[in-house]
Write a protein that holds these residues in place. Structure first.
Motif, PDB file in Angstrom:
ATOM      1  N   ILE A 161       0.823  -1.212   0.000  1.00 37.07           N
ATOM      2  CA  ILE A 161       0.000   0.000   0.000  1.00 37.07           C
ATOM      3  C   ILE A 161       0.860   1.266   0.000  1.00 37.07           C
ATOM      4  N   ILE A 162       1.922   1.276   0.819  1.00 35.62           N
ATOM      5  CA  ILE A 162       2.716   2.506   0.940  1.00 35.62           C
ATOM      6  C   ILE A 162       3.419   2.826  -0.384  1.00 35.62           C
ATOM      7  N   ALA A 163       4.024   1.819  -1.014  1.00 32.07           N
ATOM      8  CA  ALA A 163       4.710   2.050  -2.297  1.00 32.07           C
ATOM      9  C   ALA A 163       3.713   2.473  -3.378  1.00 32.07           C
ATOM     10  N   GLU A 164       2.522   1.863  -3.381  1.00 37.23           N
ATOM     11  CA  GLU A 164       1.501   2.233  -4.370  1.00 37.23           C
ATOM     12  C   GLU A 164       1.057   3.690  -4.156  1.00 37.23           C
ATOM     13  N   HIS A 165       0.835   4.025  -2.894  1.00 36.58           N
ATOM     14  CA  HIS A 165       0.447   5.392  -2.527  1.00 36.58           C
ATOM     15  C   HIS A 165       1.494   6.403  -3.002  1.00 36.58           C
ATOM     16  N   LEU A 166       2.757   6.119  -2.703  1.00 40.70           N
ATOM     17  CA  LEU A 166       3.818   7.073  -3.041  1.00 40.70           C
ATOM     18  C   LEU A 166       4.032   7.178  -4.547  1.00 40.70           C
ATOM     19  N   ALA A 167       3.731   6.085  -5.288  1.00 43.44           N
ATOM     20  CA  ALA A 167       3.820   6.150  -6.757  1.00 43.44           C
ATOM     21  C   ALA A 167       2.814   7.176  -7.287  1.00 43.44           C
ATOM     22  N   VAL A 168       1.622   7.200  -6.714  1.00 35.15           N
ATOM     23  CA  VAL A 168       0.603   8.166  -7.153  1.00 35.15           C
ATOM     24  C   VAL A 168       1.022   9.592  -6.797  1.00 35.15           C
ATOM     25  N   ARG A 169       1.651   9.779  -5.643  1.00 35.68           N
ATOM     26  CA  ARG A 169       2.086  11.119  -5.243  1.00 35.68           C
ATOM     27  C   ARG A 169       3.275  11.608  -6.082  1.00 35.68           C
ATOM     28  N   SER A 170       4.129  10.674  -6.538  1.00 40.76           N
ATOM     29  CA  SER A 170       5.360  11.109  -7.217  1.00 40.76           C
ATOM     30  C   SER A 170       5.285  10.964  -8.729  1.00 40.76           C
ATOM     31  N   SER A 171       4.523   9.973  -9.251  1.00 37.35           N
ATOM     32  CA  SER A 171       4.480   9.785 -10.704  1.00 37.35           C
ATOM     33  C   SER A 171       3.061   9.464 -11.158  1.00 37.35           C
ATOM     34  N   ALA A 172       2.672   8.195 -11.153  1.00 35.41           N
ATOM     35  CA  ALA A 172       1.314   7.829 -11.550  1.00 35.41           C
ATOM     36  C   ALA A 172       0.968   6.437 -11.053  1.00 35.41           C
ATOM     37  N   GLY A 173      -0.310   6.206 -10.824  1.00 30.27           N
ATOM     38  CA  GLY A 173      -0.805   4.893 -10.433  1.00 30.27           C
ATOM     39  C   GLY A 173      -2.064   4.570 -11.211  1.00 30.27           C
ATOM     40  N   LEU A 174      -2.308   3.252 -11.369  1.00 27.96           N
ATOM     41  CA  LEU A 174      -3.438   2.759 -12.165  1.00 27.96           C
ATOM     42  C   LEU A 174      -4.410   2.016 -11.246  1.00 27.96           C
ATOM     43  N   PHE A 175      -5.684   2.377 -11.313  1.00 30.40           N
ATOM     44  CA  PHE A 175      -6.703   1.770 -10.453  1.00 30.40           C
ATOM     45  C   PHE A 175      -7.807   1.136 -11.303  1.00 30.40           C
ATOM     46  N   ASP A 176      -8.250  -0.043 -10.897  1.00 30.55           N
ATOM     47  CA  ASP A 176      -9.482  -0.621 -11.441  1.00 30.55           C
ATOM     48  C   ASP A 176     -10.639  -0.060 -10.616  1.00 30.55           C
TER      49      ASP A 176
END
Lengths: 360, 130
Positions: free
Chosen positions: A34-49
């Motif tokens: 969760i923490i790495a996924e969260h920080l990816a969204v804050r710093s670059s981008a994340g993909l959600f279903d």
């Protein structure tokens, strides 16, 4: 039996932990955590279903009626925001209330050239559908059966979508929509970041998902979706919203337009506004590392009960415990306040609900 | 996920490593994976007397809070101070750097009630492949 989105197999292949949520079997996290996924969204981008969200179309059945006046009128009678302000290809946050002003669901209302669309929370989608149908008269209200939604969020989200799907989005404003190649690109999100929510054909969703995965976008589960929305101070149904809570109490008075005409719940909301709020949503920060969870009680210095926590987590961006809480309506609220955690009263302070604000 | 031989396991997902009278206690690889990112470990003070299977602390992940149970009776001899600053060691190294407390055992017979690595793994849900 839990429902599955068209991306279920993709999540399993990626090693996601699947959990029940709102009647759906959804990924809570991927191996990154969760923490790495969260920080990816804050710093670059994340993909959600977000294929569990309810997509509801509202359109006039009589083809000759122009401008969807009937569909608009239905939305105006049931939702708190003023949908007559929407231009074609624009959307707005709105709330469906019962006659007491309690929240049935919080929604996005979209206006397209020949119909409207409402995006409802997964757990409330059936309820919202029957609620709309009960007042629909001759208006056609139905699930958009062959479509589902994905979300790409983060400072690099828009650029990534442009590259991956060969589309130009740089002039697309917040809460506006581009319809292109059979897809809806909506500049919206639930993370506190810039981003795009995509509505696509269910049959095409796995292929589109893979395009983003192959472009090294971090897949993110419901766990990160929850910590991201909580850091941004955004409400979640079942936590900050329920039928005993009004949008005014949650701090969404700006989405309640008393001057637009009659709508369900208006009288009760006007009364509450005139008489004063029964409770008020605030942000809380703790000094220690113990996390305030939903249901934990909050007290003042003298030991009088002030309220209760509705959502709490460890903030991956701020690296401290944060919570949203409803407090009794007797300001001033003076810090410190005390949160009862496993029998110990832990000091904290009341802060702005938007714990995290993105740098624009 | 690994379950080293030579450790004893509880059904509540703690492990015990015995060295003379001292038992080192932590949570298993399965437990840390199920919890996800661990952000806080609450540990008892040194000197506290614990009964077998008494709750001795909690471990908080981003998503949830879970109780820790002490598989053996005895007195807390040491706590892993490294976890105060780096609770994520429980995720990255559950059997080594992520140990939680050491207990001076008062009744080594408590160990007889614990499981071997093989028997502990039999208590775990089968790895789901859907």
């Amino acid at each position: 039996m839990l429902k599955r989105t068209p991306l279920f197999e993709k999540h399993v292949q990626l090693g996601a932990k699947m959990v029940p949520f709102g009647g759906w079997e959804m990924p809570v996290s991927y191996p990154a955590g969760i923490i790495a996924e969260h920080l990816a969204v804050r710093s670059s981008a994340g993909l959600f279903d977000i294929g569990h969200m309810g997509l509801i179309q509202i359109r006039n059945t009589k083809y000759e009626i122009r401008n969807n006046d009937g569909a608009l009128e239905l939305i105006q009678r049931l939702a708190t925001n003023n949908a007559s302000k929407l231009e074609i290809n624009q959307c707005q946050y709105s709330v469906l209330c019962n006659e007491n002003g309690g929240v049935i669901d919080d929604i996005l209302v979209y206006r397209f050239a020949d119909h409207y669309m409402i995006i409802a929370n997964a757990s409330n989608a059936d309820r919202v559908l029957s609620h709309l149908k009960a007042s629909a008269g001759g208006i056609d209200v139905s699930r958009w059966q062959d479509r589902c939604a994905l979300s790409i969020q983060g400072p690099q989200a828009v650029g990534t979508v442009e590259k991956v799907l060969s589309v130009s989005l740089s002039t697309l404003k917040r809460n506006h929509v581009l319809v292109s190649n059979g897809m809806i690109f909506s500049r919206t999100g639930y993370t506190g970041e810039d981003g795009i929510e995509l509505v696509v054909e269910k049959a095409a969703a796995p292929k589109i998902w893979d395009l983003f995965i192959n472009a090294n976008v971090q897949p993110c589960g419901l766990g990160a979706r929850d910590t991201l929305r909580l850091e941004a101070g955004l409400p979640l149904y079942g936590h900050e919203y329920d039928e005993e809570t009004t949008p005014l109490e949650a701090g969404y008075g700006w989405a309640v337009k008393f001057d637009k005409g009659e709508f369900l719940g208006k009288q009760a909301l006007e009364k509450e506004k005139a008489e004063g709020l029964r409770k008020r949503l605030v942000g809380v920060e703790l000094d220690g590392r113990e996390i305030p969870r939903q249901g934990y009680e909050i007290f003042d210095v003298q030991g009088a009960k002030l309220g209760v926590v509705t959502s709490g987590t460890f903030s991956p961006s701020l690296k401290k415990p944060i919570a949203l809480a409803y407090l009794t309506p007797h300001p001033p609220y003076t810090s410190p306040i005390f949160i009862s955690i496993r029998g110990e009263k832990r000091p904290g302070k009341i802060v702005d609900k938007a714990f995290y604000k993105r740098v624009k | 996920m690994s379950y080293p031989e030579g450790l004893k396991y509880s059904k509540e997902h703690e492990w015990v490593k015995v060295d003379g009278k001292v038992a080192t206690i932590g949570i298993t690889s399965h437990a840390q994976d199920a919890l996800g990112d661990i952000v806080y470990v609450e540990m008892p003070p040194v000197g506290k007397e614990l009964a077998a299977m008494q709750e001795f602390g909690v471990v908080e992940s981003v998503k949830s809070v879970s109780s820790l149970f002490c598989p053996v009776s005895g007195k807390v001899a040491e706590r892993n101070a490294a976890l105060e600053k780096r609770p994520e060691l429980v995720n990255s190294s559950p059997y080594e750097n992520g140990w939680i407390i050491k207990v001076e055992m008062s009744d080594p017979a408590d160990l007889n009630k614990l499981l071997s690595a093989a028997d502990y793994q039999k208590t775990l849900p089968p790895v789901s492949k859907h």
